[in-house]
Design a protein around this motif. Structure first.
Motif, mmCIF file in Angstrom:
data_model
loop_
_atom_site.group_PDB
_atom_site.id
_atom_site.type_symbol
_atom_site.label_atom_id
_atom_site.label_comp_id
_atom_site.label_asym_id
_atom_site.label_seq_id
_atom_site.Cartn_x
_atom_site.Cartn_y
_atom_site.Cartn_z
ATOM 1 N N THR A 1 0.845 -1.194 0.000
ATOM 2 C CA THR A 1 0.000 0.000 0.000
ATOM 3 C C THR A 1 0.878 1.240 0.000
ATOM 4 N N LYS A 2 0.579 2.153 -0.900
ATOM 5 C CA LYS A 2 1.338 3.401 -1.011
ATOM 6 C C LYS A 2 0.389 4.591 -0.882
ATOM 7 N N LYS A 3 0.803 5.559 -0.088
ATOM 8 C CA LYS A 3 0.029 6.790 0.063
ATOM 9 C C LYS A 3 0.582 7.851 -0.872
ATOM 10 N N LEU A 4 -0.301 8.452 -1.659
ATOM 11 C CA LEU A 4 0.089 9.510 -2.586
ATOM 12 C C LEU A 4 -0.704 10.779 -2.297
ATOM 13 N N VAL A 5 0.006 11.869 -2.035
ATOM 14 C CA VAL A 5 -0.633 13.178 -1.912
ATOM 15 C C VAL A 5 -0.857 13.726 -3.314
ATOM 16 N N ILE A 6 -2.052 14.289 -3.566
ATOM 17 C CA ILE A 6 -2.390 14.834 -4.880
ATOM 18 C C ILE A 6 -2.679 16.317 -4.731
ATOM 19 N N SER A 7 -1.888 17.135 -5.421
ATOM 20 C CA SER A 7 -1.990 18.595 -5.338
ATOM 21 C C SER A 7 -2.537 19.158 -6.647
ATOM 22 N N GLY A 8 -3.547 20.013 -6.522
ATOM 23 C CA GLY A 8 -4.119 20.656 -7.699
ATOM 24 C C GLY A 8 -5.164 21.674 -7.271
ATOM 25 N N TYR A 9 -5.944 22.153 -8.221
ATOM 26 C CA TYR A 9 -6.968 23.160 -7.935
ATOM 27 C C TYR A 9 -8.269 22.434 -7.578
ATOM 28 N N TYR A 10 -8.273 21.810 -6.402
ATOM 29 C CA TYR A 10 -9.354 20.912 -6.041
ATOM 30 C C TYR A 10 -10.188 21.454 -4.887
ATOM 31 N N GLY A 11 -11.483 21.160 -4.942
ATOM 32 C CA GLY A 11 -12.407 21.593 -3.909
ATOM 33 C C GLY A 11 -13.072 22.924 -4.194
ATOM 34 N N LEU B 1 -9.227 15.583 -11.219
ATOM 35 C CA LEU B 1 -9.005 14.776 -10.012
ATOM 36 C C LEU B 1 -9.665 13.409 -10.144
ATOM 37 N N LYS B 2 -10.926 13.383 -10.571
ATOM 38 C CA LYS B 2 -11.631 12.121 -10.726
ATOM 39 C C LYS B 2 -10.916 11.211 -11.720
ATOM 40 N N SER B 3 -10.400 11.800 -12.791
ATOM 41 C CA SER B 3 -9.693 11.019 -13.806
ATOM 42 C C SER B 3 -8.404 10.436 -13.251
ATOM 43 N N ILE B 4 -7.664 11.217 -12.484
ATOM 44 C CA ILE B 4 -6.423 10.723 -11.881
ATOM 45 C C ILE B 4 -6.719 9.601 -10.897
ATOM 46 N N LEU B 5 -7.731 9.791 -10.065
ATOM 47 C CA LEU B 5 -8.092 8.759 -9.102
ATOM 48 C C LEU B 5 -8.498 7.467 -9.813
ATOM 49 N N ASN B 6 -9.301 7.594 -10.863
ATOM 50 C CA ASN B 6 -9.726 6.407 -11.617
ATOM 51 C C ASN B 6 -8.538 5.695 -12.246
ATOM 52 N N ALA B 7 -7.651 6.490 -12.861
ATOM 53 C CA ALA B 7 -6.500 5.894 -13.547
ATOM 54 C C ALA B 7 -5.581 5.184 -12.558
ATOM 55 N N LEU B 8 -5.343 5.804 -11.407
ATOM 56 C CA LEU B 8 -4.493 5.167 -10.394
ATOM 57 C C LEU B 8 -5.117 3.868 -9.892
ATOM 58 N N GLU B 9 -6.428 3.894 -9.684
ATOM 59 C CA GLU B 9 -7.104 2.692 -9.203
ATOM 60 C C GLU B 9 -7.028 1.564 -10.230
ATOM 61 N N GLU B 10 -7.287 1.905 -11.489
ATOM 62 C CA GLU B 10 -7.259 0.874 -12.529
ATOM 63 C C GLU B 10 -5.862 0.300 -12.721
ATOM 64 N N GLU B 11 -4.851 1.162 -12.720
ATOM 65 C CA GLU B 11 -3.487 0.674 -12.895
ATOM 66 C C GLU B 11 -3.020 -0.130 -11.681
ATOM 67 N N ILE C 1 -3.150 2.021 -3.913
ATOM 68 C CA ILE C 1 -2.938 3.449 -3.674
ATOM 69 C C ILE C 1 -3.952 3.985 -2.685
ATOM 70 N N GLU C 2 -3.468 4.721 -1.682
ATOM 71 C CA GLU C 2 -4.318 5.477 -0.762
ATOM 72 C C GLU C 2 -4.093 6.963 -1.028
ATOM 73 N N PRO C 3 -5.018 7.629 -1.736
ATOM 74 C CA PRO C 3 -4.820 9.043 -2.062
ATOM 75 C C PRO C 3 -5.076 9.950 -0.857
ATOM 76 N N ILE C 4 -4.349 11.048 -0.819
ATOM 77 C CA ILE C 4 -4.599 12.131 0.131
ATOM 78 C C ILE C 4 -4.644 13.414 -0.709
ATOM 79 N N VAL C 5 -5.817 14.003 -0.845
ATOM 80 C CA VAL C 5 -5.995 15.143 -1.737
ATOM 81 C C VAL C 5 -5.867 16.455 -0.968
ATOM 82 N N LEU C 6 -5.098 17.383 -1.530
ATOM 83 C CA LEU C 6 -5.027 18.739 -0.979
ATOM 84 C C LEU C 6 -6.183 19.540 -1.570
ATOM 85 N N SER C 7 -7.106 19.978 -0.729
ATOM 86 C CA SER C 7 -8.352 20.599 -1.183
ATOM 87 C C SER C 7 -8.649 21.852 -0.391
#
Length: 422
Positions: free
Chosen positions: A5-15, A25-35, A43-49
């Protein structure tokens, strides 16, 4: 191999309730999950929002406040890496704070010895030279760099990054899927239901039924219907070509909106259409849409209709709305990306080079720019494309399909890297 299990922080213009950025954001989350499902890495995402509670409710992931340094630092400290992107994060056209903020988050991760991944960003415009050495320094220390167009890659190469350090990929939203469909039996016929949990939008679960041909049908469903804009009928407009319209305020004198209104009015006088306004950034785009709607006045005389989607921030619900269009007139970049990904004809109106750059990937160009848009020419182009829709799709279908597949490449590279690290 033992799953890790890996934790990934995701930074962008979110929220911020911007449909385009939320779609990223939804596309990145989907792609990470599928891969991750294809590997031994979870992957355990942590989103900066800006609104962590809303982001958690919308996507079911952990989120922390993007402007609270202690929370950001703690999230990075416990993580296995940082994703920065996507979107146009590093630009100074809308202000001086964006570039220092996003570079600062990346640099903080690098100070903490975390791998940093640039995910399909659009770089620029960067008008102030003071930012160039800052971007160069941070990007040269990144583990993986991908950008969404050649112009962004050229900019980074001019800063001194090597050509093989930079991967050019499509915008992540090209890979965003429509809401899942659940097939059931109804009166002996197959019916598919689109199911989306829209409660995070302040609405209820939305269920739309389709027959085998994809046409909406009535279904006896004991779920509350979400109110989407001012129009709740899915079957009302099937006989008219649906023209999606995504606009924003840009020119101070609103001349671009005036030109769009003139073009749409001429189009509606020439051909019966359903004009479906789709605000991507709330509430500003609602106001811009209604500005044009008021200028249009009553267009029902020759059979045309008009409607608007309001309070719609779930990216997949908006994608589904766009998928029902025949053509999309868009100022917002992601309205055009949504359209292309669903094989809907995109007609761009450029206020920023990113519009031109995306359309270039489709071997197309904008109908005009906000400073000199001609309403008559816009009407002519839209009418012509509607008449030649099948030819356009035939010419562009293979290219669009390839872009949809390539959009997942950054996720694949990130998962592969994390898998090697164990």
């Amino acid at each position: 191999m033992v799953p890790t299990t890996k934790k990934l922080v995701i930074s962008g213009y979110y929220g911020f309730r911007n449909s385009g950025d939320e779609a990223v954001l939804k596309s990145i989350l989907n792609a990470l999950e599928e891969e991750s499902q294809r590997s031994n890495v979870t992957i355990e995402p942590i989103v900066l929002s800006i609104d962590p509670a809303w982001t958690t409710s919308m996507y079911g992931v952990r989120a922390v406040h993007r402007m609270k340094l202690k929370e950001v630092r703690e999230a990075l400290k416990e993580s296995d890496g940082l994703i920065s992107g996507g979107g146009s994060l590093l630009q100074d056209a809308t202000g001086l704070k964006s570039i220092p903020y996003y570079l600062g988050v990346i640099k903080l991760a690098q100070w903490l010895k975390k791998p940093t991944f640039i995910y399909a960003q659009g770089i620029g415009p960067v008008n102030r030279k003071i930012f160039n050495p800052m971007i160069r320094s941070v990007f040269k220390s990144c583990t993986y760099v991908s950008v969404r167009d050649e112009q962004s890659a050229d900019y980074l190469r001019r800063l001194g990054l090597k050509w093989n350090q930079i991967h050019v990929v499509p915008d992540p939203v090209m890979g965003l899927p429509l809401p899942e469909k659940v097939s059931v039996q109804s009166s002996g016929e197959n019916v598919a239901f689109d199911t989306v949990d829209a409660t995070a939008d302040g609405g209820n679960s939305t269920v739309v039924a389709h027959d085998a041909s994809g046409v909406d049908v009535d279904a006896d469903i004991t779920l509350e219907q979400q109110q989407v804009g001012s129009d709740t009928s899915e079957t009302k407009h099937v006989k008219l070509p649906v023209i999606g319209v995504s606009v924003r305020f840009w020119e101070a004198d609103r001349k671009e909106l005036t030109a769009i209104a003139a073009g749409l009015k001429k189009l509606a006088a020439r051909k019966a259409v359903h004009l479906r306004f789709m605000p991507f950034h709330l509430p500003d785009d609602v106001q811009a849409s209604r500005f044009i709607m008021e200028m249009l006045g009553d267009i029902t005389g020759k059979g045309s209709e008009i409607s608007i989607t309001e309070d719609l921030t779930d990216p997949q619900l908006m994608l589904e709305e766009v998928s029902r269009c025949d053509l999309m007139i868009g100022m917002r970049l992601h309205s055009l990306i949504y359209a292309a990904s669903q094989y809907v004809l995109p007609v761009g109106i450029s206020y920023d080079p990113k519009i031109d750059q995306f359309l270039l990937r489709l071997e197309s160009e904008p109908a005009g720019d906000t400073g000199s848009l001609d309403g008559d020419k816009l009407a002519e182009q839209v009418a012509g494309l509607l008449d030649q829709r099948s030819q356009w799709l035939k010419q562009h279908e293979d290219r669009i399909t390839a872009l949809k597949q390539e959009a997942r490449e950054p996720a694949k590279q990130i998962i592969t890297y994390l898998g090697r690290k164990g």
